[in-house]
Scaffold this active site. Structure first.
Site: not given
Length: 937
Positions: A241-243, A245
C-alpha cells in the site's frame, strides 16, 4: 568437524514454492503479524534478518546518499529508447545493491519504481514521475527498466521493481479521498494497458496501490489487484500500500469505521505489505484476527508473497550461488554510470522548433539568461548527485574566457520595514537569521525570482543561500528551494501604496520583531496594531533590463526557462496552468526583442503552452530536469555535437481550456490525448525535429502466419549530418461498432543513420493491438474490417500509410434479456461509476436527466418488463426507458423507492410497451438514483 543443518527454506535445491511454504509454516502467528508492515521484524531463531520494503529509485537511487542521477522520467520517456531504459535499470539495481551491502536492515532491495500512471492530463503535479500519455510507450519503457533493475538471472533478482500507483492516479487534488470514474473500455484499453507488460513480460515482482478510489472503491481494496494483476497477469510477488493509505481508508475515505476493518479488507484484497504506522497497524491486524475479519491463512498468503521475493533476492542463500551477492563499491557513481547519465540527458532533448539557428556555429559571444541557466534542480524522488553541471557551465566550457555573459533575469532588491524604516539584514548568532533592524548599508541584497501564481524565492547575494522559514524564524540558510513543505516559497501582496504584505509558504504573515522575522497567524511583536506588517521592496537592479542588456551585447542569447520541481506543481499540488510563469514569458519576449538570435531552452517537469514562443522564437528546445549532466548535454545539443532526437511523450496543448475537468478520467468521451483529441495542438505526441532530414520512402504491410502483421518502413537520412530518428508506427481502425482512436501507437524504433544511409525498419503488430474491449460480451474483440497502418516521425506527421483487410469478428446485437451491468453502457451523459457493495460496480446519476445507452439491443418480438437493481437515498428517484435517442419514444418508466442509502439495494420492475426489434435503449434518470444492473424480459 560439525555440519550445519539447513532448514528446507534455506535449501537451494528445492523448488521455490516449497521453500516459501516451509518458511511460512515455521512462523508463529505473532511473527506473521510483525511481518505485515514495511519494516519487517527479525526472527533470529530462523535466521531471518530485519528487512525494509521500499527504496526510492525513480531515476536513480534516492535518499540514501550520493548516487547517479538520471533525467526525470518524463525526460527519459522522451528518449523513446527501451534499450537505454534497461541499462539505466541495471545501474539503479547495482547502486541499490551497494547501499544494501552497507546496511541491509535499512537499505532494502525493493525499489519503488517505475511510476506507470497514465498521464492523460498535463496539469498533474507529478507529471515528472511517469512516462507520458500513451500506454504502449509507457509499457515498453517501463518493462525494460524493470528488466534492468531485476537482472537477467533466471532465478535470482538484483532488486525487485515496484510498479506504482495502481490505478487511475493522475490528480493530486483530493487524491486521498477522491474517486476516478473509469468505465470498462477506458480501463481495459488505456489504464490497465500501461501496467500489463511489465508483469507479463518483465516479471515485475511488486506493485503499489494508489491513494485514490476507482469507481468508489479505495485502491487498496481494488478487486482488480487479485483478479487481474495476480490472476490474469500472473504476478507472483507482493503488493504494497502507499504510505498511510490503509489507515487512510478510515481517516480520509471514511470507507470503514475501524482500522481493523480497513486492514482486514486490504489484506483480503491483495495487499501483502502495509506502509503505515506500525503500532496502529499491527494492533489493527490483531483486532481483525480476534474479530474474525482476518484468518491466519490470509497472513500466510501475504507473508508468503513477500518471502517469495526475499528468497529470490538471495537473502537466504550463499554468495557463491547469488550472482548479485557482492556488487563492488566502485559501482556506486561509477564513471560508466555518469556516461550513461550523459547519454540519457542528450537523448532526451527535444527540438521543438528550428528556423536554422541551431546548431550554433561557435559564436563570438553568448548571453546565457534565465532562472534555469545556472542551476541543476533535483526533485522529491531524486537522488543526491555526486556533481552537477549547469547549463551555464556546459556552455562556458565551449567558449573562450570572457565571452559568456550570465544573467538570471531576477531582480536584485532590498527589503525595508515600512513601520520602522529599518532594513532586513542577515544577523543573529548563527549568521543566517534575518532581522529587520539594519541600516541601508547593512541591508542584505536578495535576488528575487518570480515563479508565478504568487510564488517567489529570495536568494541572498551575500551567501548564495535561499531564505527559508526555520523553527526560530526566517533565515538565509537553504541550499535549494525544496522539501515536502517548500518553506522557501514566499508571497508578496502589494498594496496601493506600493508596499507589500510578506507571506510565508503557508500563507502566514511575516512580521518583524525583536527576535527577527517570523511568520505568525495573527499580528504580534512589532506589527502595527490593527493591521498586517508591510514591507517595501526597493529595486536595486531590474533583472529583466539587465538580461536585455546582456542579450544586446552578445551575438546569441540562450534563455533557460521552465519550472522549479517544488513550486506550482509537485506531489500534493497540481499545476495552476500550462503556461510558463508570466515573468518568464516577459523575459523571453524582452530578450528576443533585443536579440533576434535567441534560443529558448525549456527545462521542465511537464509540457508547456508556449504559444508566443512558437510563433516568434527561432529555435526552441525542451528537456526535463535532466540530472547531473544537464549542462553538458545541453551544450552538446546546442553546439551540434549530437543531433537532437528526443520525441515528446505527451501532447502539448495550446491551452488548459482544451482540457476537460481534471477529475474527468474518460479519455474517449473527454477527447483526451493524441488518441482522441481532435483539436489543434501546439506540438503533437511524438513530435521532435532534427539537425538532419529524414525521408520516409515506403511502407509495406502484410499478415503473418501466426495472425500478427508485419510492417516494414523504409527511412533515409537525406541530410548532411548523422542523426537518430524515432520511426513511429500507428494504426487506425476503419468503420467500427464503437468510437475508436484517431490513431494508436503500435510500434517504434530509435535508429541511427549516417548521411545518405537508408534502413528498412521491421515491426510486428500483434492482432491484440487492434482489439477494443467489447462491453457487450466483456472481452477483447478484433473487428473485421480494414485497418490503416501509418508511419512517420510523429503522430502529427505520418506521410506513409498502408491498408490491410483483417478477418475478425462482427459485434452481434447485444442481449439485454440477462442481467447486464449498468457500467457496461455504450454511451452516457452525466453519470459516474460507483461501487456496488453487493459486487461489481454501479452507475450513479449526477444530475437530472442523466442517461446511459445500450446500442443495438436485440429486443426480439418485444420486451415486456424492465427489471433493475437500484438504490435511492431519498424519495423522488425514477428511471425512464426511451428508444433510439434520449428524447425518443417512451417505452416505460419506473419509480425508485427510497432505500435509505447509496448501498441499500432493492430490485424494481416496470412494464414496457412497443420495445421490439433491434433498438437503442436509453435509461434516463431523475432524482438521486444508482443502478447496478438491468434486465429486459
Amino acid at each position: 568437524m560439525t555440519t550445519e543443518t539447513k532448514m528446507p527454506f534455506q535449501d537451494t535445491r528445492l523448488p521455490l514454492e516449497e521453500r516459501v511454504q516451509d518458511l511460512v509454516s515455521r512462523l508463529t502467528l505473532e511473527e506473521k503479524i510483525n511481518l505485515m508492515c514495511q519494516y519487517q521484524e527479525e526472527i533470529p531463531r530462523l535466521g531471518i534478518a530485519k528487512y525494509k520494503h521500499g527504496t526510492e529509485g525513480a531515476h536513480g537511487v534516492a535518499w540514501l546518499g550520493e548516487a547517479t542521477v538520471f533525467p526525470q522520467n518524463v525526460g527519459l520517456a522522451c528518449t523513446w529508447n527501451p534499450e537505454l531504459m534497461r541499462e539505466i535499470g541495471s545501474v539503479i539495481g547495482d547502486e541499490a545493491r551497494v547501499y544494501y551491502q552497507r546496511n541491509p536492515e535499512i537499505n532494502g532491495l525493493t525499489i519503488w519504481a517505475p511510476t506507470v500512471d497514465m498521464e492523460r492530463d498535463p496539469r498533474w503535479g507529478r507529471t515528472e514521475e511517469a512516462y507520458g500519455e500513451d500506454p504502449y510507450l509507457t509499457g515498453r519503457l517501463s518493462t525494460e527498466l524493470v528488466k534492468g533493475m531485476q537482472g537477467d538471472h533466471p532465478f535470482y533478482l538484483k532488486t525487485a521493481a515496484t510498479l506504482k500507483h495502481f490505478l487511475g492516479n493522475n490528480n493530486e487534488m483530493d487524491r486521498g479521498e477522491c474517486s476516478a470514474s473509469i468505465d470498462p473500455r477506458n480501463m481495459r484499453e488505456y489504464y490497465l494497458k500501461a501496467f500489463e507488460p511489465a508483469f507479463r513480460e518483465g516479471g515485475a515482482q511488486s506493485m503499489m496501490t494508489a491513494y485514490n478510489s476507482v469507481n468508489g472503491t479505495p485502491c487498496n481494496l481494488n478487486p482488480d489487484v487479485n483478479a487481474i494483476v495476480k490472476g490474469e497477469w500472473g504476478m507472483d510477488g507482493f503488493v504494497v500500500s502507499d504510505a498511510g493509505d490503509v489507515l487512510g481508508t478510515v481517516n480520509e475515505h471514511r470507507y470503514f469505521a475501524s482500522y481493523a476493518e480497513a486492514v482486514a479488507a486490504s489484506v483480503r484484497s491483495g495487499i501483502d505489505s502495509i506502509t503505515d504506522d506500525a503500532g496502529i497497524t499491527l494492533r489493527a491486524v490483531r483486532d481483525a484476527l480476534e474479530g474474525g475479519l482476518l484468518a491466519e491463512e490470509d497472513l500466510d498468503r501475504a507473508v508468503g508473497n513477500a518471502f517469495r521475493v526475499r528468497i529470490r533476492l538471495g537473502e537466504f542463500d550463499g554468495p557463491e550461488e547469488n550472482p548479485y551477492a557482492h556488487v563492488p563499491e566502485a559501482k556506486l557513481c561509477a564513471p560508466e554510470h555518469a556516461a550513461l547519465s550523459l547519454q540519457a540527458a542528450r537523448e532526451g532533448f527535444v527540438l521543438l522548433k528550428n528556423e536554422g539557428l541551431l546548431p550554433l556555429a561557435k559564436p563570438a559571444s553568448i548571453a546565457v539568461i534565465g532562472p534555469l541557466a545556472d542551476v541543476v534542480h533535483t526533485d522529491w524522488y531524486s537522488g543526491t548527485p555526486p556533481y552537477r553541471i549547469t547549463p551555464l557551465e556546459g556552455v562556458a566550457e565551449r567558449m573562450a574566457p570572457g565571452t559568456v555573459i550570465h544573467r538570471t533575469g531576477g531582480d536584485r532588491i532590498r527589503i525595508k520595514s515600512l513601520r520602522t524604516g529599518r532594513y532586513v539584514r542577515i544577523g543573529g548568532a548563527d549568521g543566517f537569521s534575518l532581522t529587520a533592524d539594519g541600516t541601508e548599508e547593512e541591508a542584505e541584497v536578495f535576488e528575487r525570482t518570480d515563479w508565478g501564481w504568487g510564488s517567489v524565492t529570495l536568494k541572498s547575494a551575500g551567501n548564495g543561500l535561499f531564505v527559508t522559514e526555520s523553527e526560530t524564524g526566517l533565515a538565509a540558510s537553504a541550499a535549494e528551494a525544496k522539501g515536502w513543505f517548500v518553506k522557501e516559497a514566499f508571497g508578496f501582496e502589494e498594496g496601493p501604496d506600493g508596499s507589500s504584505v510578506w507571506k510565508s509558504w503557508e500563507g502566514r504573515t511575516i512580521t518583524a520583531g525583536e527576535q527577527g522575522l517570523t511568520a505568525a497567524e495573527a499580528v504580534n511583536g512589532g506589527a502595527a496594531a490593527g493591521g498586517e506588517e508591510r514591507f517595501v521592496l526597493e529595486l536595486l537592479e531590474d533583472g529583466l533590463q539587465a538580461a536585455v542588456e546582456a542579450a544586446r551585447q552578445a551575438e546569441t542569447a540562450i534563455v533557460f526557462l521552465g519550472n522549479s520541481p517544488f513550486i506550482n506543481g509537485k506531489e500534493c499540488v497540481d499545476r495552476p496552468d500550462l503556461t510558463l510563469a508570466p515573468a518568464q514569458e516577459a523575459l523571453l519576449q524582452a530578450v528576443l526583442a533585443a536579440n533576434p538570435r535567441t534560443v529558448a531552452v525549456l527545462v521542465g517537469s511537464y509540457p508547456f503552452a508556449v504559444n508566443w514562443a512558437q510563433a516568434h522564437v527561432p529555435a526552441i528546445l525542451y528537456t526535463s530536469h535532466a540530472g547531473q549532466e544537464l549542462g553538458r548535454a545541453a551544450a552538446d545539443v546546442l553546439f551540434g555535437d549530437c543531433s537532437p532526437a528526443g520525441r515528446l511523450n505527451m501532447t502539448w496543448y495550446k491551452s488548459a481550456a482544451d482540457l476537460p475537468d481534471l477529475l474527468d478520467y474518460d479519455i474517449i468521451k473527454g477527447k483526451r490525448t493524441y488518441q482522441y483529441f481532435d483539436g489543434e495542438v501546439l506540438y503533437p505526441f511524438g513530435h521532435g525535429l532534427s539537425y538532419t532530414e529524414f525521408r520516409y520512402l515506403e511502407v509495406q504491410a502484410a499478415p503473418s502466419e501466426n495472425g500478427a502483421f508485419n510492417v516494414t518502413v523504409t527511412v533515409q537520412n537525406a541530410g548532411s549530418r548523422a542523426g537518430d530518428e524515432v520511426v513511429q508506427l500507428y494504426v487506425k481502425a476503419g468503420e467500427s461498432w464503437v468510437p475508436r482512436p484517431l490513431k494508436t501507437l503500435a510500434g517504434f524504433r530509435r535508429i541511427h543513420l549516417l548521411p545518405g544511409q537508408t534502413e528498412q525498419v521491421q515491426f510486428t503488430v500483434e492482432a491484440s493491438q487492434l482489439a477494443f474491449w467489447d462491453v457487450t460480451r466483456e472481452k477483447y474483440c478484433v473487428e473485421e474490417g480494414t485497418y490503416r497502418f501509418m508511419a512517420g516521425g510523429s503522430s502529427g506527421n505520418l506521410p506513409l500509410a498502408a491498408e490491410l483487410p483483417v478477418q475478425g469478428e462482427r459485434v452481434p446485437p447485444r442481449r439485454l434479456d440477462e442481467s447486464v451491468a449498468a457500467a457496461n453502457y455504450d454511451d452516457y451523459e452525466g453519470v459516474t461509476i460507483e461501487e456496488g457493495r453487493e459486487g461489481g460496480t454501479s452507475v450513479r446519476a449526477s444530475r437530472e436527466g442523466s442517461w446511459i445507452a445500450f446500442r443495438e439491443a436485440a429486443l426480439g418480438a418485444g420486451a415486456a418488463v424492465l427489471e433493475a437493481r437500484v438504490t435511492a437515498p431519498q424519495p423522488g428517484g425514477r428511471v425512464e426507458v426511451r428508444l433510439d435517442a434520449p428524447d425518443g419514444p417512451a417505452a416505460g418508466s419506473l419509480t425508485v423507492p427510497p432505500t435509505g442509502g447509496w448501498q441499500a439495494w432493492t430490485t424494481v420492475s416496470t412494464a414496457l410497451a412497443d420495445a421490439a426489434g433491434v433498438r437503442d435503449v436509453y435509461l434516463i434518470f431523475g432524482g438521486a438514483v444508482q443502478l447496478s444492473w438491468l434486465r429486459l424480459k
